[in-house]
Structure formats: C-alpha cells, structure tokens
Design an enzyme around this catalytic site. Structure first.
Site, PDB file in Angstrom:
ATOM      1  N   LYS A  95       0.835  -1.208   0.000  1.00  0.00           N
ATOM      2  CA  LYS A  95       0.000   0.000   0.000  1.00  0.00           C
ATOM      3  C   LYS A  95       0.866   1.254   0.000  1.00  0.00           C
ATOM      4  O   LYS A  95       0.621   2.187  -0.777  1.00  0.00           O
ATOM      5  CB  LYS A  95      -0.939  -0.025   1.221  1.00  0.00           C
ATOM      6  CG  LYS A  95      -1.858   1.159   1.328  1.00  0.00           C
ATOM      7  CD  LYS A  95      -3.141   0.815   2.074  1.00  0.00           C
ATOM      8  CE  LYS A  95      -2.972   0.711   3.568  1.00  0.00           C
ATOM      9  NZ  LYS A  95      -2.807   2.037   4.211  1.00  0.00           N
ATOM     10  N   GLY A 137      -5.399   7.841   5.398  1.00  0.00           N
ATOM     11  CA  GLY A 137      -4.501   8.810   6.018  1.00  0.00           C
ATOM     12  C   GLY A 137      -3.263   9.050   5.174  1.00  0.00           C
ATOM     13  O   GLY A 137      -2.755  10.180   5.107  1.00  0.00           O
ATOM     14  N   GLN A 191       4.558   9.188   7.335  1.00  0.00           N
ATOM     15  CA  GLN A 191       3.646  10.059   6.581  1.00  0.00           C
ATOM     16  C   GLN A 191       4.065  11.513   6.708  1.00  0.00           C
ATOM     17  O   GLN A 191       4.045  12.260   5.727  1.00  0.00           O
ATOM     18  CB  GLN A 191       2.211   9.870   7.073  1.00  0.00           C
ATOM     19  CG  GLN A 191       1.661   8.487   6.742  1.00  0.00           C
ATOM     20  CD  GLN A 191       0.253   8.270   7.242  1.00  0.00           C
ATOM     21  OE1 GLN A 191      -0.285   9.088   7.985  1.00  0.00           O
ATOM     22  NE2 GLN A 191      -0.343   7.167   6.841  1.00  0.00           N
ATOM     23  N   ASP A 243       1.731  -1.062  11.907  1.00  0.00           N
ATOM     24  CA  ASP A 243       0.392  -1.456  11.440  1.00  0.00           C
ATOM     25  C   ASP A 243       0.033  -2.900  11.804  1.00  0.00           C
ATOM     26  O   ASP A 243      -1.096  -3.332  11.559  1.00  0.00           O
ATOM     27  CB  ASP A 243       0.300  -1.308   9.919  1.00  0.00           C
ATOM     28  CG  ASP A 243       0.321   0.157   9.491  1.00  0.00           C
ATOM     29  OD1 ASP A 243      -0.040   1.030  10.303  1.00  0.00           O
ATOM     30  OD2 ASP A 243       0.697   0.419   8.335  1.00  0.00           O
TER      31      ASP A 243
HETATM   32  C1  S3P Z   1       2.410   4.825   6.177  1.00  0.00           C
HETATM   33  C2  S3P Z   1       2.961   5.163   7.387  1.00  0.00           C
HETATM   34  C3  S3P Z   1       2.438   4.722   8.680  1.00  0.00           C
HETATM   35  C4  S3P Z   1       1.418   3.600   8.540  1.00  0.00           C
HETATM   36  C5  S3P Z   1       0.476   3.811   7.401  1.00  0.00           C
HETATM   37  C6  S3P Z   1       1.225   3.968   6.092  1.00  0.00           C
HETATM   38  C7  S3P Z   1       3.030   5.344   4.952  1.00  0.00           C
HETATM   39  O1  S3P Z   1       1.816   5.817   9.327  1.00  0.00           O
HETATM   40  O2  S3P Z   1       0.687   3.447   9.741  1.00  0.00           O
HETATM   41  O3  S3P Z   1      -0.415   2.722   7.285  1.00  0.00           O
HETATM   42  O4  S3P Z   1       2.714   4.834   3.849  1.00  0.00           O
HETATM   43  O5  S3P Z   1       3.865   6.255   5.038  1.00  0.00           O
HETATM   44  P1  S3P Z   1       2.678   6.839  10.208  1.00  0.00           P
HETATM   45  O6  S3P Z   1       3.821   7.230   9.400  1.00  0.00           O
HETATM   46  O7  S3P Z   1       1.765   7.997  10.484  1.00  0.00           O
HETATM   47  O8  S3P Z   1       3.045   6.089  11.445  1.00  0.00           O
END
Ligand code: S3P
Length: 447
Positions: A30, A103, A178, A329
């Site tokens: 993903k 998110g 993120q 996750d």
């Molecule tokens: C992700 C980062 C993670 C993860 C999310 C995907 C990404 O979140 O929980 O499912 O693709 O950068 P955080 O970076 O906020 O911990």
C-alpha cells in the site's frame, strides 16, 4: 467513488477452520502503491506500474492525482500507466479531494499541494475525519502553505499551497513516515534544500523511490544514529517502470493465521522484506513462530522473499518498544498471536496506535474481551495473557469502527476459536486488501 463508510455494514462470522495450506500471493504494498502513483504523476512522460494495490485507499490517491491533472489508466493486463504533469505542474482540482479512509493519501497529498500554487479541499470518511492533521500542517505551514482545518485540526481541511515555498529544516516530533514524506514531497517543488531530521527511523519507501525517480535526495546518519534527509529542489523526476512488491502488512494476517491454526503449512509469495517493515516477523520468531524466508530477491528496488509459515507453539514476550515503527500497522494481528501464546505478552510505546484508522489499543482491547481473551489496556500498550495454544472462546460481535486491520485481525482470531468470531463489518477490508476474504476462504479450504 464508493467508500466503505458509505456502504451498509457487512457483518460476517468467522468459524473455526482447518489448516491453512498451499501457496498464496498477497496484493501490492500500500505504501509503495501510493508513492508510485504520486511520483509518476509528477514526471513528464509515461510511467508504468505493475502490481499496484487496487484497494480503495490507493484508488483515492489515483482519483486525486487525476483531479490535479495526471492521466492515469489501468490496462486490461492490470498494468497502470501514468502520464504526469511534471513537478510544479499540478493543476487546481475542480472539486474537493475525497480521501475516503486513507490517512496516507491525505497527508502525502497535502505535502504535494503545499508547494504548488493551488488550493485543495480534503474530505474523508468518519474515521479519517477524526485523525490528527496538525502533524503535517505545522511543518507545511512553516514552508508557507496555509490551512483552514475543522475544529481540532482535522478534515474537512482546505490547503492553500504556495510557490515558491520556503525550505525548512524539521525535526520530526513523532515517528511518522507520513509526516516525513509530506515534507519530502513538498520539497520537490521548493527551491533550496529542505531537511527532515528523523530521530527514530520509519519506513523509507519515499527516500528510496524519490532517488529512483531522480530527485536530488541524500541521507546522512549522524553519530547518534539520527537520519538527516535532504532534498534540493526544484527537482525534475524521470518516468519509471515500477514493480510493486507484495505488502508485508497484508501478509501479516496470513502469517499469524498459519501460526495459530493447528496443522497449517502455508507459503506466501512475493512479500516485501524491507527491514523498516518486518518487525512483525522478528517478534513472531522471538515467540517461537516458524517462518522460513525462501527465494530472497529484489523486486522494484525492494528486498522480497517467499515465506513458508508453519503452525507453531508461541510463547508470550515483552516487545521491545524500539521495534514499534517497523511493525506499527501489525499490532492488531500481533495481539491475536499473543492471545494464542502461552504466558503473558507485554507491549508498550504504542501511543501512535490511538490515532490510526481507529484507536487500535481500545478497539483491540474491547474486541479481545468480547471473544474471551485476558487483556489489560494500558495508556501505551496492551498486556495479554494467552490461551497457551488452546482455541479462543470466540463470540462477539466485535466492533471494527471502520478499521480494516481490526476486521482482518478478528477474522483470523475466528479461525482459531470454538464458537467462531462475529465481526460487525467487513466492508472496510476493501481499503487495503479487497481480495482478503476470498484468499482466506481459499487457504483454509472453505472456498
Ligand atoms: C504509512 C505510514 C504509517 C502507517 C500507514 C502507512 C506510509 O503511518 O501506519 O499505514 O505509507 O507512510 P505513520 O507514518 O503515520 O506512522
């Protein structure tokens, strides 16, 4: 686009199953799928993506990039082609960008919009509209973008981007890929050098892929082990052919299922093995899980292996909080493994789980209680005393609260339960793993 939140709940009972056997393949990663679409959409020329995850979250990213000018199509062969607009070329979207449950789409796209001279409204489902956005709007605001958020700093939220934006040096206050990625993406169209300082390493797909697309990105690790990531903009990105490896976060449900259902012997092919993602395998091995890595190779610049997983007697452990970012996750399904282990499993340092698609500490604690598991909820973790390999009682219904990983975790629990587990809504699973139920039925012999 239909999102799970708009759909009627789809409850399902997951009954005790026979062993998981045979060979399966999980869908594309993903995180990498989102980034593949975004970066391709910022190239001039045609990129091709194979193995893209076709879940609702990633489709929300595709729709948003289209709304900002990229041409994105899926071929009959499952290969996606993207004609990008070039860094700096994103166009004003005509309507609000509907992020659904995602998110990652929201936070990374805010970074892209922040350094373009466009304004975009971000909306999402009930779960996403509760999640904190100040973690991205704070640094992007320092770069010059303006935000008009709902009370509490959440969606719906308007971003007014600026060009040229101002480069910043930003030390991440939370370990979040993120947030890191939002700033790095904003930096692409920002003149000068933007630096993200990352005291705790998180998934590094953005760094790897940005380099692969030709961005001027360097990483230094200082004497304290802190990563300093520099991007000098504005950058031109070069169109690529990308192969997305299988998602270790999706594989995790099948890994745990095969470990806890007696007699299982399951091979999961093509699983991404980036060390910033494989904490779940490390801790399950520490508990006694038999997980063999076969056929190690590289796919799309990422390490990949096939995993052979056999049913195993698991022992409770105390999980080192330092490993949390590499399995952030995977805690929901890890808690199911803990519920089947002998002895007690203690987790801590999991504050971030409270701001995921649901409050995953509370949602998992309530669900585990509902199926007869001995669980204590603490501020930053759960303490679970397992069954020692005996079947879980089961029951429910378990409330999934629009959280795909809660639904899949309790589906797995049902396979090792006496009474089965009733999950109140399986619709959210389509956000990350649309084929999950079919694959589960197939590997347990139910289909
Ligand atoms: C992700 C980062 C993670 C993860 C999310 C995907 C990404 O979140 O929980 O499912 O693709 O950068 P955080 O970076 O906020 O911990």
């Amino acid at each position: 686009m239909a999102h799970s939140a708009d759909q009627a709940p789809v409850p399902r009972r997951f009954a005790r199953s026979g062993p998981l056997t045979g060979t399966i393949r999980v869908p594309g990663d993903k995180s990498i799928s989102h980034r593949a679409l975004m970066l391709s959409a910022l190239c001039v020329g045609q990129s091709r993506i194979s193995g893209l995850l076709e879940g609702e979250d990633v489709l929300a990213t595709a729709a948003a990039m289209r709304a900002m000018g990229a041409q994105i199509e899926r071929g009959a062969d499952g290969i996606w082609t993207v004609h990008g607009v070039g860094v700096g070329g994103l166009m004003q979207p005509a309507q609000a960008l509907d992020m659904g449950n995602s998110g990652t789409s929201t936070r990374l796209l805010m970074g892209l919009v922040a350094s373009h001279p466009i304004t975009a409204m971000f909306t999402g489902d009930a779960s996403l509209s509760r999640r904190p956005m100040a973690r991205v709007t704070d640094p992007l605001g320092e770069m010059g973008a303006e935000f008009n958020a709902s009370p509490g700093g959440t969606l719906p939220l308007m971003v007014r981007g600026i060009s040229p934006a101002v480069p910043i040096s930003y030390r991440l206050p939370v370990a979040s890929a993120q947030v890191k990625s939002a700033i790095l993406l904003a930096a692409l169209n920002t003149p000068g050098t933007t630096t993200v300082i990352e005291p705790v390493a998180t998934r590094d797909h953005s760094e790897k892929m940005l380099k692969g697309f030709g961005a001027d990105l360097t990483v230094e690790t200082d004497a304290d082990g802190v990563r300093h990531i520099h991007v000098t903009g504005p950058c031109d990105l070069t169109a690529q052919d990308i192969e997305v490896p299988g998602d270790p976060s999706s594989a995790a449900f099948f890994i745990v299922a095969a470990l806890i259902v007696p007699g299982s012997d399951l091979t999961i092919e093509n699983v991404g093995m980036n060390v910033t993602r494989t904490g779940i395998i490390t801790v399950l091995e520490q508990m006694g899980g038999q997980i063999e890595r076969l056929n190690a190779r590289t796919v799309g610049g990422e390490p990949v292996a096939d995993l052979r997983v056999r049913a195993s007697a698991l022992s409770g452990i105390t999980v080192d909080p330092a490993i949390v970012p590499s399995m952030v996750d995977e805690f929901p399904v890890f808690f199911i493994a803990a519920a089947m282990a002998s002895g007690t499993t203690v987790t801590s340092g999991l504050d971030e789980l409270r701001v995921k698609e649901s409050d995953r500490l509370a949602t998992m604690a309530r669900g585990l209680e509902a199926i007869g598991v001995d669980v204590e909820e603490r501020e930053d973790g759960l303490v679970i005393t397992g069954s020692g390999g005996a079947s879980l009682r089961g029951g429910g219904p378990v409330a999934t609260l629009l959280d795909h990983r809660i639904a899949m975790s309790f589906a797995v629990a049902g396979l090792a339960s006496e009474q089965g587990v009733n999950v109140d809504d399986t619709a959210p699973i389509a956000t990350s793993f649309p084929d999950f139920l079919n694959l589960l039925d197939r590997s347990t012999g139910a289909a």
